[in-house]
Design an enzyme around this catalytic site. Structure first.
Site, PDB file in Angstrom:
ATOM      1  CE1 TYR A  95      -4.351  -1.137  -0.304  1.00 50.54           C
ATOM      2  CE2 TYR A  95      -3.254  -3.234   0.668  1.00 50.54           C
ATOM      3  CZ  TYR A  95      -4.165  -2.474   0.027  1.00 50.54           C
ATOM      4  OH  TYR A  95      -5.415  -3.301  -0.472  1.00 50.54           O
ATOM      5  CD  GLU A 137      -6.761  -5.949   1.128  1.00 53.46           C
ATOM      6  OE1 GLU A 137      -5.437  -5.841   1.388  1.00 53.46           O
ATOM      7  OE2 GLU A 137      -7.394  -5.231   0.260  1.00 53.46           O
TER       8      GLU A 137
END
Length: 392
Positions: A95, A137
């Site tokens: 990310y 997640e």
């Protein structure tokens, strides 16, 4: 939490993102893969080549901008995308890399219009959104690992059987190479299959619906062979032509939110086109096994009889059901489409409908289901492609 000033700045960029979003995301992916080519092992090369991934990401960024005051509005999309990410093996450390290159692409494309204040606001917003994805997640990975026979990322499987279902669709029965069983899944879910095709530099990953109800010791995927010159057909052609019984594949654990609600007893309709029949097979088998008394409709559209998969299986399941309507139409024949009249005749609008197939087919079916009076929240659908890429 984002400050009111930050949220105001983000909202002010929405019109620019609507106009220039795809240009930004296209440049983003170019930058990302130049600096981190290893991520090409995760991303779908065909979607990249066709611009679908760029469009999907642009829609996601735009949705974040218009919903920045209440990011809970995009949580269903976060969960849907999270399932896709978990099936691909996306990790938390990806990310910051994505965020850095997205901001650089935004600055590069918009130039002086992307002021320091705008870039800082988007940096703050991206941090909040990324944290949401990472949290969702992480929970999914933990749940996947903790379930009986579960694992995370990819695991080796052996092709136990290979069965031709139609002229273009072939089923692959997959068993864990280590002799273990597989986790229980909900009908409608998919797995990712990862292959390294000889001559290719990077691995390729594709998602395939599980095409039978949950079995303790195997998965079944049913793959349509695309044309040789179709960028989407690289993996499907490899599976059809090169992978035989006894061959090895890597697969992820089941994922996905397009699933049969097994708590419902109201009438249910499965409406599919082409290879969109695959998740319907899992759902229909589940209803036949657990709720044979449930009023059920199965409508399928295929190009012709030779491309019609699973006809015998559907008829076999239907034999044990008390109230079932099954009809297939062929587009190569006159009037060979699922029409408003056919839906009105066979589908109970007070029940539930599950729709899967090519985009034009789905758009038409969803519109006509609304037209016969089915409530929006009773219409469930799956789209084969990048998340957020489904036309409204």
């Amino acid at each position: 939490m984002l400050s009111e000033e930050t949220r105001t700045i983000i909202k002010s960029t929405a019109p620019v993102l609507e106009d220039h979003g795809v240009t930004i995301t296209t440049r983003f992916y170019q930058r990302l893969f130049e600096e981190h080519p290893e991520l090409l092992n995760i991303f779908n090369h065909a979607n990249q080549a066709q611009g679908r991934q760029q469009t999907a990401l642009a829609k996601t960024v735009y949705a974040a901008a218009i919903h920045i005051d209440d990011l809970a509005e995009i949580m269903p999309a976060v969960i849907q995308i999270g399932h896709k990410h978990v099936s691909l093996g996306v990790k938390a450390e990806h990310y910051p890399i994505v965020g850095a290159h997205l901001l650089l692409a935004m600055k590069e494309v918009l130039g002086d219009a992307a002021t320091d204040e705008i870039i800082q606001a988007w940096s703050d917003a991206y941090g909040v959104i990324a944290d949401a994805f990472i949290s969702v997640e992480k929970s999914m990975y933990q749940k996947t690992a903790a379930q009986e026979n579960g694992w995370i990322y990819f695991k080796d499987f052996t092709v136990a059987r290979k069965v031709k279902e139609s002229e273009v669709i072939t089923s692959f029965y997959l068993k864990p190479a280590d002799g273990s069983n597989v986790p229980k899944y909900t009908s409608g879910q998919y797995i990712s299959v990862r292959v390294l095709i000889p001559g290719e530099k990077y691995t390729m990953i594709r998602q395939y619906s599980l095409s039978q109800a949950s079995k303790p010791d195997e998965f079944r995927i049913s793959v349509k062979r695309e044309a040789d010159n179709d960028p989407n057909g690289v993996v499907s052609n490899y599976l059809h032509k090169e992978i035989e019984a006894g061959g090895q594949l890597e697969a992820s654990a089941p994922a996905g939110v397009f699933v049969l609600d097994e708590t419902k007893t109201s009438p249910v309709a499965f409406i599919s086109g082409g290879v969109g029949i695959t998740p319907m097979m899992s759902m229909f088998e589940s209803v036949a096994d657990s709720s044979p008394e449930r009023k059920t409709t199965f409508l399928h559209g295929a190009r012709n009889r030779s491309q019609h998969a699973f006809d015998e299986d559907i008829r076999k399941y239907a034999e044990g059901m008390q109230d079932v309507t099954y009809k297939t139409v062929y587009s190569d024949e006159p009037d060979g489409f699922i029409t408003h009249a056919l839906l009105e005749e066979t589908v109970d609008p007070t029940g539930e409908a599950y729709v899967c197939g090519p985009v034009p087919f789905m758009v038409s079916m969803i519109r006509e289901l609304r037209n016969i009076g089915m409530p929006e929240d009773h219409i469930h659908y799956e789209f084969f492609g990048p998340a957020m890429d489904m036309p409204k």
